[in-house]
Scaffold this active site. Structure first.
Site, short mmCIF file in Angstrom:
data_model
loop_
_atom_site.label_atom_id
_atom_site.label_comp_id
_atom_site.label_asym_id
_atom_site.label_seq_id
_atom_site.Cartn_x
_atom_site.Cartn_y
_atom_site.Cartn_z
N HIS A 71 4.38 -6.27 13.31
CA HIS A 71 4.51 -7.64 12.79
C HIS A 71 4.10 -8.68 13.83
O HIS A 71 4.70 -9.74 13.94
CB HIS A 71 5.95 -7.93 12.34
CG HIS A 71 6.42 -7.08 11.20
ND1 HIS A 71 6.38 -7.49 9.89
CD2 HIS A 71 6.96 -5.83 11.17
CE1 HIS A 71 6.86 -6.55 9.10
NE2 HIS A 71 7.23 -5.53 9.86
N ARG A 109 9.83 -16.31 8.83
CA ARG A 109 8.56 -15.88 9.43
C ARG A 109 7.93 -14.82 8.54
O ARG A 109 8.53 -13.78 8.28
CB ARG A 109 8.76 -15.35 10.85
CG ARG A 109 7.44 -14.99 11.54
CD ARG A 109 7.66 -14.61 12.99
NE ARG A 109 6.42 -14.21 13.64
CZ ARG A 109 5.91 -12.97 13.62
NH1 ARG A 109 6.56 -11.99 12.99
NH2 ARG A 109 4.78 -12.69 14.21
N ASN A 145 10.59 -7.23 3.64
CA ASN A 145 9.15 -7.04 3.45
C ASN A 145 8.78 -7.45 2.04
O ASN A 145 9.66 -7.65 1.18
CB ASN A 145 8.78 -5.56 3.64
CG ASN A 145 8.59 -5.18 5.11
OD1 ASN A 145 8.41 -6.05 5.97
ND2 ASN A 145 8.61 -3.89 5.38
N PHE A 158 10.22 6.11 13.11
CA PHE A 158 9.47 4.85 13.15
C PHE A 158 8.38 4.86 14.23
O PHE A 158 7.23 4.50 13.94
CB PHE A 158 10.43 3.67 13.33
CG PHE A 158 9.79 2.33 13.08
CD1 PHE A 158 9.33 1.98 11.82
CD2 PHE A 158 9.66 1.40 14.11
CE1 PHE A 158 8.74 0.74 11.59
CE2 PHE A 158 9.08 0.16 13.88
CZ PHE A 158 8.62 -0.16 12.62
N HIS A 336 17.00 -9.87 13.71
CA HIS A 336 17.76 -8.64 13.97
C HIS A 336 18.57 -8.28 12.73
O HIS A 336 19.37 -9.10 12.27
CB HIS A 336 18.67 -8.89 15.17
CG HIS A 336 19.42 -7.67 15.65
ND1 HIS A 336 19.14 -6.40 15.21
CD2 HIS A 336 20.45 -7.55 16.54
CE1 HIS A 336 19.97 -5.55 15.81
NE2 HIS A 336 20.77 -6.22 16.61
N ARG A 355 17.33 0.54 12.70
CA ARG A 355 16.89 -0.85 12.85
C ARG A 355 17.96 -1.65 13.59
O ARG A 355 17.64 -2.53 14.39
CB ARG A 355 16.61 -1.48 11.48
CG ARG A 355 15.42 -0.89 10.77
CD ARG A 355 15.20 -1.58 9.43
NE ARG A 355 14.57 -2.88 9.57
CZ ARG A 355 14.49 -3.79 8.61
NH1 ARG A 355 15.02 -3.55 7.42
NH2 ARG A 355 13.89 -4.95 8.82
N ARG A 366 10.46 -8.21 24.92
CA ARG A 366 9.53 -9.22 24.39
C ARG A 366 9.88 -10.61 24.92
O ARG A 366 9.00 -11.39 25.25
CB ARG A 366 9.60 -9.19 22.86
CG ARG A 366 8.51 -9.90 22.16
CD ARG A 366 8.55 -9.64 20.68
NE ARG A 366 9.59 -10.37 19.99
CZ ARG A 366 9.51 -11.65 19.66
NH1 ARG A 366 8.45 -12.34 19.95
NH2 ARG A 366 10.52 -12.25 19.03
FE1 HDD Z 1 11.00 -3.75 11.38
C1 HDD Z 1 9.86 -6.37 13.17
C2 HDD Z 1 10.77 -5.59 8.48
C3 HDD Z 1 11.73 -0.95 9.51
C4 HDD Z 1 11.68 -2.08 14.20
N1 HDD Z 1 10.41 -5.62 10.91
C5 HDD Z 1 9.99 -6.55 11.80
C6 HDD Z 1 9.68 -7.76 11.11
C7 HDD Z 1 9.93 -7.54 9.79
C8 HDD Z 1 10.40 -6.19 9.67
C9 HDD Z 1 9.76 -8.53 8.65
C10 HDD Z 1 9.13 -9.03 11.74
C11 HDD Z 1 10.24 -9.95 12.17
C12 HDD Z 1 9.66 -11.21 12.73
O1 HDD Z 1 8.98 -11.93 11.97
O2 HDD Z 1 9.87 -11.45 13.92
N2 HDD Z 1 11.13 -3.32 9.39
C13 HDD Z 1 11.11 -4.26 8.37
C14 HDD Z 1 11.53 -3.61 7.15
C15 HDD Z 1 11.78 -2.31 7.43
C16 HDD Z 1 11.54 -2.13 8.84
C17 HDD Z 1 11.67 -4.32 5.81
C18 HDD Z 1 12.23 -1.20 6.53
C19 HDD Z 1 12.98 -1.35 5.54
N3 HDD Z 1 11.57 -1.85 11.78
C20 HDD Z 1 11.85 -0.85 10.88
C21 HDD Z 1 12.33 0.30 11.58
C22 HDD Z 1 12.36 -0.01 12.92
C23 HDD Z 1 11.85 -1.38 13.01
C24 HDD Z 1 12.77 1.60 10.93
C25 HDD Z 1 12.77 0.80 14.12
C26 HDD Z 1 13.49 1.86 14.11
N4 HDD Z 1 10.73 -4.13 13.33
C27 HDD Z 1 11.15 -3.31 14.33
C28 HDD Z 1 10.99 -3.91 15.71
C29 HDD Z 1 10.38 -5.32 15.37
C30 HDD Z 1 10.28 -5.28 13.85
C31 HDD Z 1 10.27 -3.08 16.69
C32 HDD Z 1 9.10 -5.70 16.08
C33 HDD Z 1 9.31 -7.09 16.59
C34 HDD Z 1 10.70 -7.38 16.34
O3 HDD Z 1 11.30 -6.32 15.72
O4 HDD Z 1 11.28 -8.39 16.62
O5 HDD Z 1 12.22 -4.01 16.32
#
Ligand code: HDD
Length: 709
Positions: A71, A109, A145, A158, A336, A355, A366
């Site tokens: 993202h 966002r 999402n 993931f 978060h 998550r 970050r």
């Molecule tokens: Fe995630 C970012 C949505 C599964 C780990 N995720 C992130 C963002 C969105 C989602 C909208 C962007 C947030 C922003 O605008 O800053 N993610 C989802 C949805 C999931 C999902 C709807 C499944 C239902 N995500 C998921 C899993 C993991 C992550 C299973 C880790 C085990 N996601 C992250 C992250 C991020 C992220 C690495 C990257 C940047 C951040 O968090 O801030 O932690």
């Protein structure tokens, strides 16, 4: 000017403006000038004592932070949320969901997932839809999402999944695309991803606008009432403008013509006062019904079909303010899933559990340390009192004599509820009984990977199925391994054998065997986007904020254009006059008319519909290849096309209408609307028919006649 909310006011302390200011160093010392470094002689070496130059360059050297691991590319906006009524009061202690008098500030966002920060907006991808509610009970983040399921069932997968979808490790090719070997290798080896892959291959992966896509919390969460009773909940965002998508061929063109297409659209709409609105809906499921479904509520690769549990609207979100600094606000915002408020809790969905670890962890790298929640965008609007101290970037001057619990020297403060009558706003985790063997295994109730993938396929209209088929073919044709192509088509055969065979033929691999096992004919009407769409039928289709192009040149019927423009603007649409060059042209009436943009600086794919006006227009379209292409490309992408007066003959000569030379009004089923009238005589019914066709978004009748398996 809209009313300022508590979050906006709280940002004032961090805002700074350089109007009427002198250039200084970080220390506030005025700088003579910043164009030359301090040197020993005009041609001499630069001196180390030039503290201004060193500070300037050092700061610059450290300007970048790691982009989000997923993202990375996004666009943000502020707004507010208001509950419709008190109906959720029996289910949750979360006040912002149950008190209609409260206006809760939000920051949203939107994002793509796979691409880097500088990638294009219109790629085939999932879109993030993360909302931070600055509630009076603390911050609540709904990190959603635009698709209601996910690729994997357990968060431990993931990193595997993301490594597979990100560019190939050696070449870093392709950028922001799933169309490559490692992604599809992952897919065939993880059939749990197939339901989500169906969504990804569908038009849902190509939203026309962030303002026109749905949002889903994906997991089953839990609402908890004041007595501690739980109810399962699924969260849904529904865009008031309807849910609309682009076509894949357009997306590829737009990625070049305007890589910022979606973020620009969001920004422009808010600047124009056309505030994006979303309705929050919930599916509530009693805990007693936990095992009543033929899938597991804890499995994030499953939806709860709306036919089984309807979505109840509970509130409305309006986005009405653009950020003032992309980095400070949109880049530094930290979401978060574990940012919850009293009344909202988790379930044991293993994806959600992971998550709840990952989001906090990722911000530490970050945003550079444990104090990121003090950044202006992340601060709650309520007071914060913790015993956490120090760390990089500490902004708070804690004056309290103690930073531990329990204490007597600090009067026992900050107090926890054991020291005081518990207020209703305290977060109490849902009490539940947990027992089981420590085991690294997945529940068997997560095993059915095909039924809902098929449910999605069955729910698509013919044209949507065609697009999915085309998407599979496009993607697999980019996979160099024939072995992977073949294995993927075998997986698709579990969803729909016809689809799999069609794809196999196109991508040059043997047709897979017909596995009939998971086949069923169930469908859910809420899944298609082709109008009429379940859940949206009550709202009349709107053309608000749609961009419409009229091709113009000297001698054009400017009176007719003005009449049309005022009717379109009354509906909230935007009419751009596209001419051979920027500047002014002279209309048929002798008046000068301003051209909005020259043909060479824009593209048909950036518009929702095209008009060919009357007057002296034939020369433009017949002698200017760009103008002709503009018109035909709109037709190709199933957009409404209208012509009046002499413009009708232009459509006829290009084969877009077979209307006779002087019709009063013909609005054919293929979305081509023509009238021989012009100027002030432009019939209201003509304008109405055109508006109705634009509101349909796309005229699929044009496509269905050409569908091939
Ligand atoms: Fe995630 C970012 C949505 C599964 C780990 N995720 C992130 C963002 C969105 C989602 C909208 C962007 C947030 C922003 O605008 O800053 N993610 C989802 C949805 C999931 C999902 C709807 C499944 C239902 N995500 C998921 C899993 C993991 C992550 C299973 C880790 C085990 N996601 C992250 C992250 C991020 C992220 C690495 C990257 C940047 C951040 O968090 O801030 O932690």
């Amino acid at each position: 000017m809209e009313r300022r909310d508590s979050k906006d006011r709280s940002l004032d302390a961090a805002r700074t403006n350089d109007d009427n200011s002198w250039l200084t160093t970080q220390q506030g010392v005025r700088v003579e000038h910043t164009d030359d470094s301090l040197k020993a002689g005009v041609r001499g070496p630069t001196l180390l004592e030039d503290f201004h130059a060193r500070e300037k360059i050092t700061h610059f050297d450290h300007e970048r932070i790691p982009e989000r691991v997923v993202h990375a590319r996004g666009a943000g906006a502020y707004g507010y949320f208001k509950a419709y009524d008190t109906r959720l009061r029996d289910y949750t202690a979360a006040e912002f969901l149950t008190e209609p008098k409260l206006t809760t500030p939000v920051f949203v966002r939107f994002s793509t997932v796979a691409g880097s920060r500088g990638s294009a907006d219109t790629v085939r991808d999932v879109r993030g839809f993360a909302t931070k509610f600055y509630t009076k009970q603390g911050n609540y983040d709904l990190v959603a999402n635009n698709m209601p399921v996910f690729f994997i069932q357990d968060g431990v997968k993931f990193p595997d999944f993301v490594h597979a979808v990100k560019p190939e490790p050696a070449s870093e090719i392709p950028q922001a695309q799933s169309a490559h070997d490692t992604f599809w290798d992952f897919v065939w080896l993880h059939p749990e991803s197939l339901h989500m892959v169906m969504w990804l291959m569908s038009d849902r992966a190509l939203p026309r606008s962030y303002r026109m896509m749905q949002g889903f919390g994906v997991h089953t969460f839990r609402l908890v009432d004041f007595e501690g009773n739980g109810t399962f909940v699924k969260f849904h965002w529904r865009p008031i403008l309807g849910s609309h998508s682009l076509e894949w061929a357009e997306c590829q063109r737009i990625a070049g013509a305007d890589p910022d297409y979606n973020r620009r659209d969001l920004w422009d709409a808010i600047e124009a006062g056309q505030f994006p609105e979303f309705e929050l809906g919930v599916q509530l499921i009693s805990e007693l019904r936990e095992h009543d479904f033929d899938f597991d509520l804890l499995d994030p690769t499953k939806i709860v079909p709306e036919e089984q549990v309807p979505v109840q609207p509970v509130g409305r979100m309006v986005l009405n303010r653009n950020p003032q600094n992309f980095f400070a606000e949109t880049e530094q915002v930290a979401f978060h899933t574990a940012n919850v408020v009293p009344g909202i809790d988790f379930t044991n969905d293993p994806l959600l559990q992971a998550r709840n670890f990952s989001y906090l962890d990722t911000q530490l790298i970050r945003l550079g340390g444990p104090n990121f929640s003090q950044l202006p965008i992340n601060r709650p609007v309520v007071e914060v009192h913790t015993n956490q101290r120090d760390g990089y970037g500490q902004h708070t001057i804690h004056t309290h004599p103690t930073s531990y619990t329990k204490n007597s020297l600090g009067n026992g403060c900050p107090m926890s509820m054991t020291q005081q009558e518990p207020p209703l706003d305290v977060y109490r985790h849902y009490t539940q009984r947990v027992e089981g063997e420590v085991i690294r295994r997945r529940s068997e109730s997560f095993n059915d990977h095909y039924s809902q993938a098929r449910l999605f396929w069955n729910s698509m209209k013919e044209v949507e199925q065609q697009h999915i088929r085309d998407a599979f073919c496009f993607e697999l044709s980019k996979v160099s391994s024939k072995y992977v192509r073949q294995r993927v088509t075998e997986q698709i055969a579990h969803v729909d054998p016809g689809l799999a065979m069609g794809v196999a033929r196109k991508v040059g691999v043997p047709e897979p065997e017909d596995f009939g096992a998971a086949l069923h004919n169930d469908a859910s009407s809420a899944l298609s986007q082709v109008y009429p769409v379940a859940g949206f039928d009550d709202a009349p289709p709107s053309i608000e904020s749609r961009r419409i192009a009229a091709l113009v040149c000297d001698g054009v019927d400017d009176t007719g254009i003005r009449k049309l423009a005022s009717a379109l603007s009354a509906e909230g649409a935007l009419l751009d006059l596209i001419g051979p060059a920027e500047g002014a042209i002279r209309g048929e009436s002798g008046h000068s008319v301003d051209v909005s943009v020259g043909l060479s600086s824009t593209a048909s794919v950036l518009y929702d519909a095209v008009i060919v006006p009357g007057g002296d227009i034939a020369a433009l379209i017949e002698t200017n290849g760009s103008a002709k292409h503009f018109l035909l490309e709109a037709f190709k992408h199933h957009k409404a096309v209208a012509a009046f007066g002499a413009g009708v003959e232009v459509l006829r000569r290009n084969g877009l209408t077979d209307a006779e030379t002087s019709p009063v009004l013909v609005a054919d089923e293929e979305g081509v609307i023509v009238t021989s009238h012009s100027g002030q005589e432009l019939p209201d019914e003509f304008i109405r028919s055109f508006i109705d066709a634009v509101a349909l978004h796309r005229i699929w009748n044009r496509e269905t006649s050409h569908i091939t398996a």
